[in-house]
Design a protein around this motif. Structure first.
Motif: not given
Length: 312
Positions: A149-152, A177-186, A210-216, A294-301
């Protein structure tokens, strides 16, 4: 498994670097395939054998891959602009050169980093990616297709606006729209998990963070929270992209520049109106619940880490 020889194409890119770093950490013998000799000094490629290759030249690709003795090829290459010509050359042709070279060199497993948006292809780069996916599925090499899905990074384009106190742009009400963004590392860890995994042979694997799906709109709220600021939004009508695409298309037949601009407008409209989630083929609707996490990294971090650095 340790001892696996892995060649990573597109190793100097954002995801490619993360994949190389993860594979090195796991004890694989890693060959980082890059376009420029200067990429040999990229810190993230430490521990890998860096080899330059011209992916546009099938002979050069065949010679380079034959020298690697790789068991597995991981392709992280992707067109940077998404323009029709660039997509054809990179997403399709360069990957085809890599696949044919792999067949000749005795590669056992080809792992492709594709994109979840190919589920609903309306753009040149999506059709190019799907074209290569078809080539890969008919190859004698075992394959795994990964559709993230979308990258950070792709959700970080408005960081400097918010840092400067400007409003966050929404398309429509920000809930289209919504997505479950994933970090490079995850994502790199998920890709590396498929090396030596026979259960992944022949599989198409959509994957999100790791979710949940988030909107813009929620992305904007997270960014303002990370910056310690009150949310401030400005809405942009989605129809503006259709208008720009129509205007630029008028002269596209005579100008590559106008043709590219028209495609960029179509790309912008696509991402403003289509979710990066698994598409239910029966209902035609995007489904957050069906999109693997999959993974643990969060977009806010991720936002906090960017904001901690001085403004550019």
């Amino acid at each position: 498994m340790k001892g696996e020889a892995v060649a990573v194409a597109g190793a100097s890119g954002t995801i490619g670097r993360a994949v190389v770093r993860e594979c090195v950490a796991r004890g694989f013998e890693v060959i980082a395939l890059v376009r420029h000799a200067s990429d040999r000094d990229v810190p993230e490629l430490a521990g890998a054998r860096v080899q330059t290759v011209n992916l546009a030249d099938p002979t050069d690709v065949a010679l380079a891959l034959a020298e690697t003795n790789a068991d597995v090829v991981i392709s992280c290459i992707a067109s940077r602009s998404g323009s029709p010509k660039d997509a054809l050359k990179v997403d399709y042709e360069a990957n085809c050169h890599l696949l044919r070279a792999g067949e000749g060199a005795g590669v056992q497993h080809f792992i492709l980093l594709s994109a979840i948006c190919v589920q609903k292809p309306k753009l040149a780069f999506q059709r190019a990616k799907l074209g290569f996916e078809t080539e890969l599925r008919t190859s004698r090499i075992a394959h795994t297709i990964i559709r993230p899905t979308a990258f950070f990074k792709s959700l970080s384009g408005q960081v400097e606006r918010v840092r400067a106190g400007k409003p966050f742009f929404l398309f429509g009400d920000g809930e289209l729209t919504a997505c479950k963004p994933i970090s490079d590392g995850d994502l790199a860890r998920f890709i590396a998990n498929q090396v030596g995994n026979e259960k992944a042979y022949g599989a198409i694997l959509p994957i999100g963070g790791p979710g949940p799906a988030i909107t813009l709109k929620r992305q904007g709220e997270l960014l303002f929270e990370a910056a310690g600021l009150e949310p401030k939004f400005r809405s942009v009508p989605v129809g503006v992209f259709r208008l720009f695409a129509a205007i630029f298309s008028l002269g596209a037949w005579a100008s590559d520049w106008l043709a590219e601009k028209a495609e960029y407008a179509r790309i912008a409209r696509y991402y403003a109106t289509e979710s990066m989630l698994v598409l239910d083929p029966v209902t035609g609707q995007y489904c957050a619940e069906a999109t693997p996490e999959f993974g643990e990294d969060q977009l806010i971090d991720h936002y906090r880490a960017i904001l901690a650095d001085p403004p550019k």
